[in-house]
Motif scaffolding. Structure first.
Motif, PDB file in Angstrom:
ATOM      1  N   VAL A   1       0.835  -1.209   0.000  1.00  0.00           N
ATOM      2  CA  VAL A   1       0.000   0.000   0.000  1.00  0.00           C
ATOM      3  C   VAL A   1       0.868   1.256   0.000  1.00  0.00           C
ATOM      4  N   GLU A   2       1.933   1.247   0.780  1.00  0.00           N
ATOM      5  CA  GLU A   2       2.815   2.413   0.809  1.00  0.00           C
ATOM      6  C   GLU A   2       3.441   2.666  -0.567  1.00  0.00           C
ATOM      7  N   ARG A   3       3.850   1.609  -1.246  1.00  0.00           N
ATOM      8  CA  ARG A   3       4.433   1.769  -2.580  1.00  0.00           C
ATOM      9  C   ARG A   3       3.389   2.267  -3.579  1.00  0.00           C
ATOM     10  N   VAL A   4       2.148   1.786  -3.461  1.00  0.00           N
ATOM     11  CA  VAL A   4       1.077   2.268  -4.337  1.00  0.00           C
ATOM     12  C   VAL A   4       0.843   3.758  -4.084  1.00  0.00           C
ATOM     13  N   PHE A   5       0.833   4.171  -2.833  1.00  0.00           N
ATOM     14  CA  PHE A   5       0.674   5.601  -2.518  1.00  0.00           C
ATOM     15  C   PHE A   5       1.803   6.423  -3.143  1.00  0.00           C
ATOM     16  N   GLU A   6       3.022   5.906  -3.083  1.00  0.00           N
ATOM     17  CA  GLU A   6       4.158   6.609  -3.699  1.00  0.00           C
ATOM     18  C   GLU A   6       3.943   6.765  -5.203  1.00  0.00           C
ATOM     19  N   MET A   7       3.445   5.706  -5.845  1.00  0.00           N
ATOM     20  CA  MET A   7       3.192   5.753  -7.285  1.00  0.00           C
ATOM     21  C   MET A   7       2.087   6.763  -7.604  1.00  0.00           C
ATOM     22  N   ILE A   8       1.056   6.809  -6.779  1.00  0.00           N
ATOM     23  CA  ILE A   8      -0.035   7.775  -6.970  1.00  0.00           C
ATOM     24  C   ILE A   8       0.510   9.191  -6.847  1.00  0.00           C
ATOM     25  N   ALA A   9       1.314   9.430  -5.821  1.00  0.00           N
ATOM     26  CA  ALA A   9       1.898  10.764  -5.611  1.00  0.00           C
ATOM     27  C   ALA A   9       2.817  11.146  -6.770  1.00  0.00           C
ATOM     28  N   ASP A  10       3.640  10.208  -7.226  1.00  0.00           N
ATOM     29  CA  ASP A  10       4.562  10.473  -8.341  1.00  0.00           C
ATOM     30  C   ASP A  10       3.814  10.852  -9.616  1.00  0.00           C
ATOM     31  N   ARG A  11       2.632  10.276  -9.794  1.00  0.00           N
ATOM     32  CA  ARG A  11       1.827  10.558 -10.996  1.00  0.00           C
ATOM     33  C   ARG A  11       0.944  11.795 -10.820  1.00  0.00           C
ATOM     34  N   LYS A  12       1.041  12.416  -9.646  1.00  0.00           N
ATOM     35  CA  LYS A  12       0.254  13.600  -9.329  1.00  0.00           C
ATOM     36  C   LYS A  12      -1.253  13.323  -9.429  1.00  0.00           C
ATOM     37  N   LEU A  13      -1.626  12.107  -9.028  1.00  0.00           N
ATOM     38  CA  LEU A  13      -3.028  11.719  -8.963  1.00  0.00           C
ATOM     39  C   LEU A  13      -3.520  11.877  -7.535  1.00  0.00           C
ATOM     40  N   LYS A  14      -4.812  11.794  -7.371  1.00  0.00           N
ATOM     41  CA  LYS A  14      -5.414  11.776  -6.043  1.00  0.00           C
ATOM     42  C   LYS A  14      -6.192  10.475  -5.911  1.00  0.00           C
ATOM     43  N   MET A  15      -6.379  10.045  -4.677  1.00  0.00           N
ATOM     44  CA  MET A  15      -6.916   8.728  -4.396  1.00  0.00           C
ATOM     45  C   MET A  15      -8.144   8.818  -3.506  1.00  0.00           C
ATOM     46  N   VAL A  16      -9.094   7.891  -3.748  1.00  0.00           N
ATOM     47  CA  VAL A  16     -10.272   7.737  -2.911  1.00  0.00           C
ATOM     48  C   VAL A  16     -10.228   6.321  -2.341  1.00  0.00           C
TER      49      VAL A  16
END
Length: 98
Positions: A57-72
Motif C-alpha cells: 500500500v505504501e508503494r502504491v501511494f508513492e506511485m499515486i503521488a509520483d503521478r500527481k493523482l489523487k486517491m479515494v
C-alpha cells in the motif's frame, strides 16, 4: 526478506498493482474516474504478515503521488492505513476525510 527490494508493477488490464512475494501474488485493485484513483481492495495471501500489505500500500501511494493523482479509499484496509499513517493524507482526493 526486504520488501522494498520487491517490484510493484501495475497491471493496467486487470486494474491492479501487483507484488509477488515467494511466488504468491499480493495486489491492490483500483478503478479510475475523474482523474482520481479509487482503491477498492487489498488482497494479500493469508500466510503473510501485515508487513506485506503495508509495504504494498505504501508503494502504491508513492506511485499515486509520483503521478500527481489523487486517491479515494474504498477499501477498509486503505482507510485504516491512512488513519495510522496520516502523512499519506496528501494523496487523498479533495473533500475525502478518513
Amino acid at each position: 526478506m526486504n520488501l522494498n527490494d520487491i517490484a510493484v508493477v501495475e497491471n493496467e488490464g486487470a486494474r491492479q498493482f501487483e507484488m509477488r512475494v515467494n511466488g504468491k501474488l499480493a495486489k491492490v485493485e483500483y478503478m479510475m474516474g475523474g482523474g482520481r484513483m479509487f482503491l477498492t481492495s487489498v488482497d494479500v495471501p493469508a500466510q503473510f504478515e501485515d508487513g506485506v500489505a503495508k509495504a504494498l500500500v505504501e508503494r502504491v501511494f508513492e506511485m499515486i503521488a509520483d503521478r500527481k493523482l489523487k486517491m479515494v479509499p474504498l477499501c477498509p484496509y486503505v482507510t485504516a492505513f491512512i488513519r495510522q499513517y496520516p502523512q499519506w493524507k496528501k494523496v487523498l482526493a479533495h473533500g475525502i476525510h478518513v
